[in-house]
Motif scaffolding. Structure first.
Motif, short mmCIF file in Angstrom:
data_model
loop_
_atom_site.label_atom_id
_atom_site.label_comp_id
_atom_site.label_asym_id
_atom_site.label_seq_id
_atom_site.Cartn_x
_atom_site.Cartn_y
_atom_site.Cartn_z
N THR A 279 5.52 -5.99 1.83
CA THR A 279 5.04 -4.72 1.25
C THR A 279 3.53 -4.72 1.20
OG1 THR A 279 7.03 -4.48 -0.11
CG2 THR A 279 5.08 -3.24 -0.79
N CYS A 280 2.92 -3.66 1.73
CA CYS A 280 1.47 -3.51 1.68
C CYS A 280 1.10 -2.78 0.40
CB CYS A 280 0.96 -2.72 2.90
SG CYS A 280 -0.83 -2.52 2.91
N ALA A 281 0.57 -3.52 -0.56
CA ALA A 281 0.25 -2.95 -1.87
C ALA A 281 -0.83 -1.87 -1.75
CB ALA A 281 -0.20 -4.05 -2.82
N ILE A 282 -1.78 -2.09 -0.86
CA ILE A 282 -2.89 -1.14 -0.71
C ILE A 282 -2.39 0.20 -0.19
CG2 ILE A 282 -5.01 -0.65 0.58
CD1 ILE A 282 -5.59 -3.67 0.52
N CYS A 283 -1.63 0.18 0.90
CA CYS A 283 -1.15 1.43 1.49
C CYS A 283 -0.08 2.09 0.62
CB CYS A 283 -0.61 1.18 2.90
SG CYS A 283 -1.93 0.71 4.07
N THR A 284 0.68 1.28 -0.11
CA THR A 284 1.66 1.84 -1.04
C THR A 284 0.95 2.64 -2.12
OG1 THR A 284 3.30 0.10 -0.65
CG2 THR A 284 3.41 1.26 -2.77
N GLU A 285 -0.16 2.09 -2.63
CA GLU A 285 -0.92 2.77 -3.68
C GLU A 285 -1.50 4.09 -3.18
OE1 GLU A 285 -4.98 2.00 -6.36
OE2 GLU A 285 -4.04 0.35 -5.26
N PHE A 286 -1.97 4.12 -1.95
CA PHE A 286 -2.60 5.33 -1.42
C PHE A 286 -1.56 6.39 -1.05
CE2 PHE A 286 -6.40 2.84 -1.19
CZ PHE A 286 -7.43 3.75 -1.15
N SER A 287 -0.39 5.97 -0.54
CA SER A 287 0.59 6.93 -0.04
C SER A 287 1.65 7.30 -1.08
CB SER A 287 1.29 6.38 1.19
OG SER A 287 1.99 5.19 0.88
N HIS A 288 1.71 6.55 -2.20
CA HIS A 288 2.67 6.80 -3.27
C HIS A 288 4.12 6.62 -2.81
CE1 HIS A 288 -0.73 8.18 -5.60
NE2 HIS A 288 -1.00 9.09 -4.68
N SER A 289 4.35 5.84 -1.76
CA SER A 289 5.69 5.44 -1.34
C SER A 289 5.58 4.02 -0.79
CB SER A 289 6.26 6.39 -0.29
OG SER A 289 5.54 6.29 0.92
N ARG B 161 -4.55 -4.86 10.99
CA ARG B 161 -5.68 -4.64 11.90
C ARG B 161 -5.92 -3.16 12.17
NH1 ARG B 161 -3.21 -8.80 15.04
NH2 ARG B 161 -2.52 -7.17 16.50
N GLY B 162 -4.96 -2.33 11.75
CA GLY B 162 -5.03 -0.91 12.06
C GLY B 162 -6.12 -0.18 11.28
N ARG B 163 -6.58 0.94 11.83
CA ARG B 163 -7.67 1.71 11.24
C ARG B 163 -7.31 2.25 9.86
NH1 ARG B 163 -8.46 7.00 11.19
NH2 ARG B 163 -6.80 7.30 12.73
N VAL B 164 -6.09 2.76 9.71
CA VAL B 164 -5.69 3.37 8.43
C VAL B 164 -5.74 2.33 7.31
CG1 VAL B 164 -3.80 4.44 7.15
CG2 VAL B 164 -4.29 5.16 9.50
N HIS B 165 -5.15 1.15 7.58
CA HIS B 165 -5.14 0.11 6.55
C HIS B 165 -6.56 -0.36 6.23
CE1 HIS B 165 -3.85 -3.44 4.28
NE2 HIS B 165 -4.76 -4.10 4.96
N ARG B 166 -7.37 -0.55 7.26
CA ARG B 166 -8.73 -1.04 7.01
C ARG B 166 -9.54 -0.02 6.22
NH1 ARG B 166 -11.46 -1.15 11.28
NH2 ARG B 166 -9.95 -0.48 12.89
N ASN B 167 -9.36 1.26 6.51
CA ASN B 167 -10.08 2.29 5.75
C ASN B 167 -9.63 2.31 4.30
OD1 ASN B 167 -11.47 3.03 8.01
ND2 ASN B 167 -10.25 4.85 8.46
N ARG B 168 -8.33 2.17 4.09
CA ARG B 168 -7.81 2.17 2.71
C ARG B 168 -8.27 0.92 1.95
NH1 ARG B 168 -1.60 4.22 3.99
NH2 ARG B 168 -2.07 6.47 3.94
#
Length: 523
Positions: A428-438, A453-460
């Motif tokens: 589970t990606c805690a960072i992307c979970t927090e940003f996307s609320h799922s 390594r993806g752009r979305v994760h790095r930006n978040r």
């Protein structure tokens, strides 16, 4: 030296769709019956063919093609019903014993290799350890004794989670993210190791694991651990297994032709009737139609592929063509999945049992060239079956064909039960979970590495780091605005205190406070 004939043999036939499994089963049954004067019976091991009617979409063998050979566990379930592996194995084992009791030879055939694997080998598959599967040992339904580990986990559940546990749905939700995440969270709380195997959107498997716990009184992880301690699963019966294999470059065009033939035979009419059955069942039971489409007979290839075409008004020729191509693509994908299961899961387990001196033999038969099918599949299978039942020595499996020589040496050893749990672990990606609320989950390894390594994760990740840095300009400005608001509030209160009883009109005070709000952005 005269060899002793086997009194309780089992012959099994597996392989992809389109290689002649059903035909070989009938041919074997007729040859063995006439040559050995022993009764034969064919047991279906194809999940979709357990349903009544709908013969075209499920590729059932016709009554004429059966040639008088008894076929069991075919067409006995109604559309809308579900059938589990535990129930099928219970019924299949019962039939095998019945045929053996009459001195007969059971032949099990089908494309659901998952079922075949756990029928041939006495695995400790968690779903077979439930009360539904307890009759395999003849014990019937027994009271479930809960393990201390599971009892402790349940006692620590929140009120909402406990209510969900006590009232588990029987059918996995479809298009209901909230319920799917709640079920996954419950599995995390009760069996965190097993929860890592499943994505939260895989609600059917998550729910099945929860039911395994409820019915067995043990976590699935605990059951796998017990299997690890017991060692390699052994065969239930002395078994001869035929793997019918066709090279993909010859198989795929054959599967395309099969889809065309199914359409000429009335596939679309059958799908229309399936839609009517589903609508009627939905009305009668109150079950959500989309949920029904994810289980049972409605998972058959072709049903969802022609949904856009059959839902269009007027019917669109372009959508029909898309449905045909989608059905052909799904059929070829299914065949690849069948090969993958046999290569990576079933065969390693069978070969491990054989290495542990278990009474089981597997032979690959080359079904690539249909013009040579009688010589390279039927006749070879009959000869091997006669020798197997007579207790005679069997040849080296790799010696039968070039295909066998190429395939068999590439098979890997069976992983341990605990390694199975660790395989394809979800992170589970805690960072992307927090940003996307799922809940954002990825398979550990290549998929996870690609995600981070993806752009979305790095930006978040960068945004989160900035947000948590007290010296970041955004946080500095937020702090300044907050302090400004606090000063404005303090000045407003001081002004209000200073004007009390001074005779000033209330309206002038309100204007002053409004001006402060404008100034500090507090309106």
């Amino acid at each position: 030296m005269k060899m002793k004939a086997l009194s309780h043999p089992l012959v099994a036939i597996m392989g992809t769709t389109g290689v002649g499994k059903s035909q070989l089963a009938v041919e074997l049954a007729l040859r063995l019956s006439s040559s050995l004067r022993r009764k034969t019976g064919i047991i279906n091991a194809d999940a979709m063919q357990t349903y009544s009617g709908l013969d075209i979409i499920t590729n059932k063998i016709s009554a004429e093609e059966m040639r008088g050979v008894p076929h069991h566990l075919m067409g006995f379930k109604q559309p809308g019903d579900d059938i589990t592996i535990a129930h099928w194995i219970r019924d299949a084992v019962g039939l095998i014993h019945s045929i053996h009791a009459e001195g007969g030879i059971p032949i099990v055939v089908g494309g659901t290799s998952y079922w075949l694997q756990h029928l041939l080998l006495q695995t400790k598959l968690p779903s077979l350890q439930t009360t539904a599967g307890s009759s395999l040992q003849g014990s019937g339904n027994i009271a479930v004794q809960m393990s201390d580990e599971l009892h402790a986990a349940i006692s620590n559940l929140t009120k909402e989670a406990l209510e969900l546990w006590e009232d588990l749905p029987e059918i996995a939700p479809a298009n209901d993210d909230e319920t799917s995440m709640r079920l996954h969270s419950l599995l995390v709380a009760l069996d965190p190791h097993m929860a890592e195997r499943w994505h939260w959107r895989d609600a059917r498997k998550v729910l099945r694991n929860l039911w395994v716990m409820k019915e067995s009184g043990h976590t699935a992880t605990d059951l796998f651990w017990k299997q690890e301690q017991e060692g390699v699963p052994q065969p239930r019966f002395p078994s001869l297994v035929f793997w019918l294999y066709s090279r993909p470059e010859q198989l795929e065009p054959r599967l395309d032709t099969r889809v065309d033939q199914m359409l000429k035979s009335g596939l679309l009419s059958e799908i229309v009737s399936m839609r009517e059955i589903a609508a009627k069942l939905s009305t009668e039971t109150g079950r959500d139609l989309q949920t029904m489409y994810t289980s049972g007979i409605f998972q058959s290839i072709g049903f969802k592929e022609f949904e856009p075409y059959l839902s269009s008004t007027p019917p669109s020729p372009a959508l029909f063509d898309e449905g045909v191509e989608a059905t052909k693509h799904a059929t070829k994908g299914y065949a690849k999945g069948q090969i993958g299961w046999i290569r990576n899961k079933m065969m390693p387990g069978v070969l491990a049992a054989k290495a542990a001196r278990g009474p089981i033999d597997v032979f690959v038969l080359d079904a690539t060239d249909l013009e040579k099918w009688n010589d390279e599949v039927r006749d070879v299978a009959v000869d091997l079956s006669m020798k197997f039942i007579a207790g005679e020595p069997l040849p080296e499996p790799t010696s039968l064909s070039v295909v066998a020589e190429e395939l068999l040496p590439t098979l890997k050893a069976a992983p341990s039960p605990l390694a199975i749990i660790a395989r394809n672990r979800k992170v589970t990606c805690a960072i992307c979970t927090e940003f996307s609320h799922s809940l954002k989950q990825y398979t550990d390894g290549t998929e996870w590495e690609k995600h981070v390594r993806g752009r979305v994760h790095r930006n978040r990740k960068a945004a989160k780091a900035r947000r948590e840095d007290p010296e970041w300009i955004g946080n500095v400005k937020m702090r300044e605005r907050r302090e400004a608001r606090e000063r404005a509030d303090a000045e407003a209160k001081a002004s209000e205190s200073g004007t009390e009883g001074s005779g000033e009109e209330v309206g002038s005070h309100e204007v002053h406070e409004g001006e402060l709000g404008e100034m500090f952005g507090n309106r």
